[in-house]
Design a protein around this motif. Structure first.
Motif, PDB file in Angstrom:
ATOM      1  N   ASN A  92      42.005  35.327  43.126  1.00 28.09           N
ATOM      2  CA  ASN A  92      40.958  34.309  43.089  1.00 28.09           C
ATOM      3  C   ASN A  92      39.600  34.913  42.776  1.00 28.09           C
ATOM      4  OD1 ASN A  92      39.621  31.843  43.380  1.00 28.09           O
ATOM      5  ND2 ASN A  92      39.439  32.071  45.597  1.00 28.09           N
ATOM      6  N   ARG A  93      39.316  36.076  43.331  1.00 28.01           N
ATOM      7  CA  ARG A  93      38.032  36.726  43.085  1.00 28.01           C
ATOM      8  C   ARG A  93      37.970  37.346  41.692  1.00 28.01           C
ATOM      9  NH1 ARG A  93      36.998  39.354  49.181  1.00 28.01           N
ATOM     10  NH2 ARG A  93      37.200  37.330  50.239  1.00 28.01           N
ATOM     11  N   LEU A  94      39.095  37.835  41.214  1.00 26.85           N
ATOM     12  CA  LEU A  94      39.124  38.338  39.840  1.00 26.85           C
ATOM     13  C   LEU A  94      38.883  37.201  38.848  1.00 26.85           C
ATOM     14  CD1 LEU A  94      42.179  40.798  39.974  1.00 26.85           C
ATOM     15  CD2 LEU A  94      39.755  41.404  39.854  1.00 26.85           C
ATOM     16  N   THR A  95      39.485  36.059  39.108  1.00 27.16           N
ATOM     17  CA  THR A  95      39.287  34.895  38.234  1.00 27.16           C
ATOM     18  C   THR A  95      37.841  34.422  38.276  1.00 27.16           C
ATOM     19  OG1 THR A  95      41.582  34.246  38.678  1.00 27.16           O
ATOM     20  CG2 THR A  95      40.141  32.594  37.688  1.00 27.16           C
ATOM     21  N   SER A  96      37.259  34.435  39.455  1.00 34.37           N
ATOM     22  CA  SER A  96      35.861  34.004  39.584  1.00 34.37           C
ATOM     23  C   SER A  96      34.914  34.925  38.836  1.00 34.37           C
ATOM     24  CB  SER A  96      35.468  33.942  41.061  1.00 34.37           C
ATOM     25  OG  SER A  96      36.283  33.031  41.770  1.00 34.37           O
ATOM     26  N   SER A  97      35.259  36.204  38.747  1.00 30.79           N
ATOM     27  CA  SER A  97      34.389  37.141  38.032  1.00 30.79           C
ATOM     28  C   SER A  97      34.393  36.901  36.527  1.00 30.79           C
ATOM     29  CB  SER A  97      34.827  38.587  38.318  1.00 30.79           C
ATOM     30  OG  SER A  97      36.100  38.857  37.770  1.00 30.79           O
ATOM     31  N   LEU A  98      35.444  36.259  36.020  1.00 32.30           N
ATOM     32  CA  LEU A  98      35.514  35.957  34.586  1.00 32.30           C
ATOM     33  C   LEU A  98      34.841  34.646  34.229  1.00 32.30           C
ATOM     34  CD1 LEU A  98      39.226  36.999  33.890  1.00 32.30           C
ATOM     35  CD2 LEU A  98      37.153  38.360  33.554  1.00 32.30           C
ATOM     36  N   TYR A  99      34.575  33.806  35.233  1.00 28.85           N
ATOM     37  CA  TYR A  99      33.900  32.528  35.013  1.00 28.85           C
ATOM     38  C   TYR A  99      32.628  32.503  35.864  1.00 28.85           C
ATOM     39  CZ  TYR A  99      38.376  31.171  32.992  1.00 28.85           C
ATOM     40  OH  TYR A  99      39.518  31.114  32.232  1.00 28.85           O
ATOM     41  N   PRO A 100      31.530  33.013  35.324  1.00 27.66           N
ATOM     42  CA  PRO A 100      30.294  33.122  36.127  1.00 27.66           C
ATOM     43  C   PRO A 100      29.701  31.759  36.454  1.00 27.66           C
ATOM     44  CG  PRO A 100      29.869  33.702  33.831  1.00 27.66           C
ATOM     45  CD  PRO A 100      31.348  33.508  33.943  1.00 27.66           C
ATOM     46  N   THR A 101      29.966  31.290  37.677  1.00 27.32           N
ATOM     47  CA  THR A 101      29.431  30.007  38.128  1.00 27.32           C
ATOM     48  C   THR A 101      28.383  30.152  39.227  1.00 27.32           C
ATOM     49  OG1 THR A 101      31.266  29.794  39.692  1.00 27.32           O
ATOM     50  CG2 THR A 101      31.551  28.803  37.513  1.00 27.32           C
ATOM     51  N   GLY A 102      28.224  31.358  39.757  1.00 32.69           N
ATOM     52  CA  GLY A 102      27.191  31.578  40.767  1.00 32.69           C
ATOM     53  C   GLY A 102      27.625  31.294  42.183  1.00 32.69           C
ATOM     54  N   ASP A 103      28.932  31.119  42.433  1.00 28.33           N
ATOM     55  CA  ASP A 103      29.385  30.821  43.789  1.00 28.33           C
ATOM     56  C   ASP A 103      30.244  31.940  44.380  1.00 28.33           C
ATOM     57  OD1 ASP A 103      31.496  30.509  42.086  1.00 28.33           O
ATOM     58  OD2 ASP A 103      32.281  28.697  43.054  1.00 28.33           O
ATOM     59  N   PHE A 104      30.179  33.124  43.799  1.00 21.33           N
ATOM     60  CA  PHE A 104      31.004  34.224  44.287  1.00 21.33           C
ATOM     61  C   PHE A 104      30.570  34.664  45.679  1.00 21.33           C
ATOM     62  CE2 PHE A 104      32.380  38.634  44.673  1.00 21.33           C
ATOM     63  CZ  PHE A 104      33.699  38.559  44.254  1.00 21.33           C
ATOM     64  N   PHE A 105      29.277  34.703  45.941  1.00 19.90           N
ATOM     65  CA  PHE A 105      28.785  35.071  47.266  1.00 19.90           C
ATOM     66  C   PHE A 105      29.293  34.093  48.321  1.00 19.90           C
ATOM     67  CE2 PHE A 105      25.097  37.796  45.713  1.00 19.90           C
ATOM     68  CZ  PHE A 105      25.638  38.947  46.259  1.00 19.90           C
ATOM     69  N   ARG A 106      29.325  32.817  47.972  1.00 17.93           N
ATOM     70  CA  ARG A 106      29.794  31.809  48.922  1.00 17.93           C
ATOM     71  C   ARG A 106      31.277  31.980  49.220  1.00 17.93           C
ATOM     72  NH1 ARG A 106      32.428  27.321  48.307  1.00 17.93           N
ATOM     73  NH2 ARG A 106      32.224  27.408  46.038  1.00 17.93           N
ATOM     74  N   LYS A 107      32.065  32.326  48.198  1.00 21.71           N
ATOM     75  CA  LYS A 107      33.501  32.506  48.394  1.00 21.71           C
ATOM     76  C   LYS A 107      33.825  33.728  49.245  1.00 21.71           C
ATOM     77  CE  LYS A 107      34.976  30.269  44.095  1.00 21.71           C
ATOM     78  NZ  LYS A 107      35.712  30.453  42.803  1.00 21.71           N
ATOM     79  N   THR A 108      33.016  34.759  49.148  1.00 20.22           N
ATOM     80  CA  THR A 108      33.314  36.017  49.848  1.00 20.22           C
ATOM     81  C   THR A 108      32.437  36.239  51.068  1.00 20.22           C
ATOM     82  OG1 THR A 108      31.771  37.241  48.428  1.00 20.22           O
ATOM     83  CG2 THR A 108      34.060  37.067  47.690  1.00 20.22           C
ATOM     84  N   GLU A 109      31.624  35.268  51.423  1.00 19.55           N
ATOM     85  CA  GLU A 109      30.676  35.468  52.520  1.00 19.55           C
ATOM     86  C   GLU A 109      31.391  35.721  53.839  1.00 19.55           C
ATOM     87  OE1 GLU A 109      26.709  33.264  54.395  1.00 19.55           O
ATOM     88  OE2 GLU A 109      28.049  32.182  53.033  1.00 19.55           O
ATOM     89  N   ALA A 110      32.492  35.014  54.086  1.00 18.64           N
ATOM     90  CA  ALA A 110      33.191  35.170  55.361  1.00 18.64           C
ATOM     91  C   ALA A 110      34.034  36.440  55.407  1.00 18.64           C
ATOM     92  CB  ALA A 110      34.087  33.950  55.614  1.00 18.64           C
ATOM     93  N   ASN A 111      34.459  36.937  54.249  1.00 16.80           N
ATOM     94  CA  ASN A 111      35.346  38.105  54.238  1.00 16.80           C
ATOM     95  C   ASN A 111      35.120  38.947  52.984  1.00 16.80           C
ATOM     96  OD1 ASN A 111      37.411  39.890  54.955  1.00 16.80           O
ATOM     97  ND2 ASN A 111      38.979  38.654  53.928  1.00 16.80           N
ATOM     98  N   PRO A 112      33.969  39.603  52.858  1.00 18.26           N
ATOM     99  CA  PRO A 112      33.768  40.502  51.706  1.00 18.26           C
ATOM    100  C   PRO A 112      34.666  41.723  51.831  1.00 18.26           C
ATOM    101  CG  PRO A 112      31.951  40.715  53.250  1.00 18.26           C
ATOM    102  CD  PRO A 112      32.805  39.588  53.749  1.00 18.26           C
ATOM    103  N   ASP A 113      35.154  42.201  50.704  1.00 17.86           N
ATOM    104  CA  ASP A 113      36.097  43.310  50.752  1.00 17.86           C
ATOM    105  C   ASP A 113      35.624  44.459  49.870  1.00 17.86           C
ATOM    106  OD1 ASP A 113      37.975  43.412  48.026  1.00 17.86           O
ATOM    107  OD2 ASP A 113      37.101  41.440  48.407  1.00 17.86           O
ATOM    108  N   LEU A 114      36.143  45.636  50.178  1.00 21.90           N
ATOM    109  CA  LEU A 114      35.928  46.828  49.367  1.00 21.90           C
ATOM    110  C   LEU A 114      37.175  47.209  48.589  1.00 21.90           C
ATOM    111  CD1 LEU A 114      33.901  49.085  51.846  1.00 21.90           C
ATOM    112  CD2 LEU A 114      33.031  47.640  49.996  1.00 21.90           C
ATOM    113  N   TYR A 115      38.245  46.463  48.779  1.00 26.67           N
ATOM    114  CA  TYR A 115      39.481  46.749  48.053  1.00 26.67           C
ATOM    115  C   TYR A 115      39.269  46.581  46.550  1.00 26.67           C
ATOM    116  CZ  TYR A 115      44.289  46.247  46.405  1.00 26.67           C
ATOM    117  OH  TYR A 115      45.460  46.386  45.712  1.00 26.67           O
ATOM    118  N   GLY A 116      38.640  45.476  46.167  1.00 24.23           N
ATOM    119  CA  GLY A 116      38.386  45.241  44.754  1.00 24.23           C
ATOM    120  C   GLY A 116      37.473  46.293  44.153  1.00 24.23           C
ATOM    121  N   LEU A 117      36.468  46.691  44.885  1.00 26.18           N
ATOM    122  CA  LEU A 117      35.538  47.706  44.398  1.00 26.18           C
ATOM    123  C   LEU A 117      36.261  49.001  44.055  1.00 26.18           C
ATOM    124  CD1 LEU A 117      32.236  48.613  44.555  1.00 26.18           C
ATOM    125  CD2 LEU A 117      33.191  49.882  46.451  1.00 26.18           C
ATOM    126  N   ILE A 118      37.087  49.505  44.974  1.00 24.23           N
ATOM    127  CA  ILE A 118      37.768  50.782  44.774  1.00 24.23           C
ATOM    128  C   ILE A 118      38.871  50.653  43.725  1.00 24.23           C
ATOM    129  CG2 ILE A 118      39.193  52.531  45.915  1.00 24.23           C
ATOM    130  CD1 ILE A 118      37.619  51.998  48.459  1.00 24.23           C
TER     131      ILE A 118
END
Length: 268
Positions: A92-118
């Protein structure tokens, strides 16, 4: 006949015995602190918690002060909460990164991860290094088939320094800058967003193997614009500051510059 009870035997006459007396001041000192939370690490500046707590008792003023609260920085268990994501969350987060709508912070606010980063940054390091060598091979054979070609191992060194340095230092710089201006967005959220913003570079690197320079530059421009839009829109929608023009422009320029760097260095 009742058995004798041993609980009422006097022990004050024994050598070294001390009566178990708890004064009211001591009782109040050892009361549970509702703000202490051993699971929060690193300390969240936006919350009321105190971060990672040690098991030492509060100082009573006579002894040395308690140790600092950063002991959890060297514990692996302190970072498990930042990898608590499943496949659906990552997709879901990978898909959101391909469609820049500006709501990524809202989607990950409760559970931001470092898995995607690494995972994304490490994959990007190997993709641009390996496919960059393939691209130079195809271009060299296209121009002159008699030219000898050798695999350039230095591509891995350059890609690792560039990608890891960018994905860790750039979000940290923007975090410190926006904290100075009063932003309440956490550092993990910045790392999370910038990490997923690199996913489009993996896709574009696969397409940059095509030995057509005009098509390569077109793919690079599209990648830079899409990645810059993703970062810029999310910063604008979530960071509540009066004037973000310079910050947004700087973030977009850096994303676009990364796309130009990958094309110029690895797919020239």
């Amino acid at each position: 006949m009742a058995e004798p009870s041993y609980t009422s035997l006097p022990t004050s006459h024994l050598p070294g015995s001390v009566p178990a007396v708890v004064t009211e001041e001591r009782a109040s000192a050892i009361q549970h602190d509702p703000e202490a939370n051993m699971q929060i690490f690193p300390p969240n500046s936006s919350g009321g918690g105190r971060g990672y707590q040690t098991l030492t008792s509060p100082s009573d003023g006579n002894g040395p002060p308690p140790s600092n609260n950063w002991n959890g920085a060297f514990s692996v268990s302190s970072y498990t909460q930042y990898f608590n994501v499943d496949t659906d969350d990552v997709v879901n987060r990978l898909t959101s990164s391909l469609y820049p709508t500006g709501d990524f912070f809202r989607k990950t606010e409760a559970n931001p991860d470092l898995y995607g980063l690494i995972w994304i940054s490490t994959t990007l390091v190997f993709v641009i290094a390996s496919f960059g060598n393939c691209a130079t091979y195809l271009m060299s054979k296209k121009t002159n088939s008699t030219i000898s070609w050798s695999f350039d191992v230095s591509y891995f060194q350059v890609s690792a320094m560039a990608v890891y340095g960018y994905v860790f230092l750039v979000p940290l710089g923007f975090y410190l800058l926006l904290q100075y201006f009063g932003s309440k967005v956490g550092l993990i959220q910045f790392w999370c967003m910038w990490g997923y913003s690199l996913f489009i570079f993996i896709i574009s690197s696969l397409l940059l193997v095509i030995p057509v320079d005009f098509l390569r530059w077109t793919i690079t421009l599209i990648t830079g614009v899409a990645s810059a839009a993703f970062v810029g829109l999310n910063l604008k929608s979530h960071v509540e500051l009066n004037d973000l023009t310079i910050v947004l422009v700087a973030a977009c320029v850096l994303q676009f510059a990364l796309a130009i760097f990958i094309k110029s260095w690895f797919f020239h």
